[in-house]
Design an enzyme around this catalytic site. Structure first.
Site, PDB file in Angstrom:
ATOM      1  N   SER A  59       0.843  -1.197   0.000  1.00 54.15           N
ATOM      2  CA  SER A  59       0.000   0.000   0.000  1.00 54.15           C
ATOM      3  C   SER A  59       0.877   1.245   0.000  1.00 54.15           C
ATOM      4  CB  SER A  59      -0.914   0.027   1.219  1.00 54.15           C
ATOM      5  OG  SER A  59      -1.631   1.252   1.252  1.00 54.15           O
ATOM      6  N   VAL A  64       7.457   2.232   4.013  1.00 52.35           N
ATOM      7  CA  VAL A  64       8.403   1.609   3.087  1.00 52.35           C
ATOM      8  C   VAL A  64       7.893   1.719   1.649  1.00 52.35           C
ATOM      9  CG1 VAL A  64       9.624  -0.522   2.469  1.00 52.35           C
ATOM     10  CG2 VAL A  64       9.302   0.069   4.873  1.00 52.35           C
ATOM     11  N   CYS A  65       6.591   1.515   1.452  1.00 52.23           N
ATOM     12  CA  CYS A  65       6.012   1.620   0.102  1.00 52.23           C
ATOM     13  C   CYS A  65       6.154   3.041  -0.442  1.00 52.23           C
ATOM     14  CB  CYS A  65       4.538   1.221   0.112  1.00 52.23           C
ATOM     15  SG  CYS A  65       4.252  -0.459   0.696  1.00 52.23           S
ATOM     16  N   ASP A  66       5.925   4.016   0.424  1.00 49.25           N
ATOM     17  CA  ASP A  66       6.087   5.419   0.077  1.00 49.25           C
ATOM     18  C   ASP A  66       7.533   5.670  -0.380  1.00 49.25           C
ATOM     19  OD1 ASP A  66       4.914   8.472   1.193  1.00 49.25           O
ATOM     20  OD2 ASP A  66       7.060   8.201   0.900  1.00 49.25           O
TER      21      ASP A  66
END
Length: 172
Positions: A59, A64-66
């Site tokens: 997501s 971490v995804c950001d």
């Protein structure tokens, strides 16, 4: 029914099951249909002839995804017009667009597997317990043959950015 890979990865040390077969270097990448918006879709053939780096994230609204998506957005401008970076998650397309706008991310293409989770299954990254996609990286050559793959073993860790970018650069 798709293969289930029990204990294929962890989330904060807790085992999770991935649905779908693990893809390997040399495999032909499975085709996909993902949402660009609620009605518009994209498939692998839309990027024919281009080198593709597919960055899979659970997501965009997590740290971490950001960071992963921002990092590949920075790299995208340096790789040339023959390379496309696709970020795939199960976030709704509107949420992806809102996140990109807020983050200033404008070089990667965000695509959503929210409707069918078929990309997740085809690429072996669908998390059975959460119905999210496991963090992973796929680099495809212009003929959609997999040249690099990284399935992370722990969801909260970062991928090997340098290795993925190097795999792309070897194909340019």
């Amino acid at each position: 029914m798709a293969q289930e890979r029990a204990n294929a990865a962890t989330l904060k040390g807790n085992p999770i099951t991935l649905i779908g077969s693990e893809l390997k270097v040399g495999d032909q990448a499975p085709d996909f249909t993902l949402n660009q918006s609620l009605v518009d879709t994209a498939s692998l053939s839309d990027y024919a002839g281009k080198i593709k780096l597919i960055s899979v994230v659970p997501s965009l609204d997590t740290g971490v995804c950001d960071a992963q998506t921002r990092r590949f957005n920075e790299e995208a401008g340096k790789l040339g017009d023959n390379v496309v970076i696709l970020t795939v998650s199960v976030d709704l397309p509107m949420a992806q667009a809102r996140w990109c706008g807020a983050a200033g991310v404008d070089k990667v293409v965000t695509l959503s597997d929210y409707k069918t989770r078929s990309f997740g299954e085809a690429y072996g990254v669908l998390i059975k317990e959460l119905q999210l996609l496991m963090r992973s990286i796929f680099v495809l050559d212009a003929d959609n043959k997999i040249q690099y793959v990284e399935y992370l073993s722990e969801m909260t860790e970062h991928p090997n950015y340098e290795a993925a970018i190097e795999a792309v650069k070897k194909l340019v």
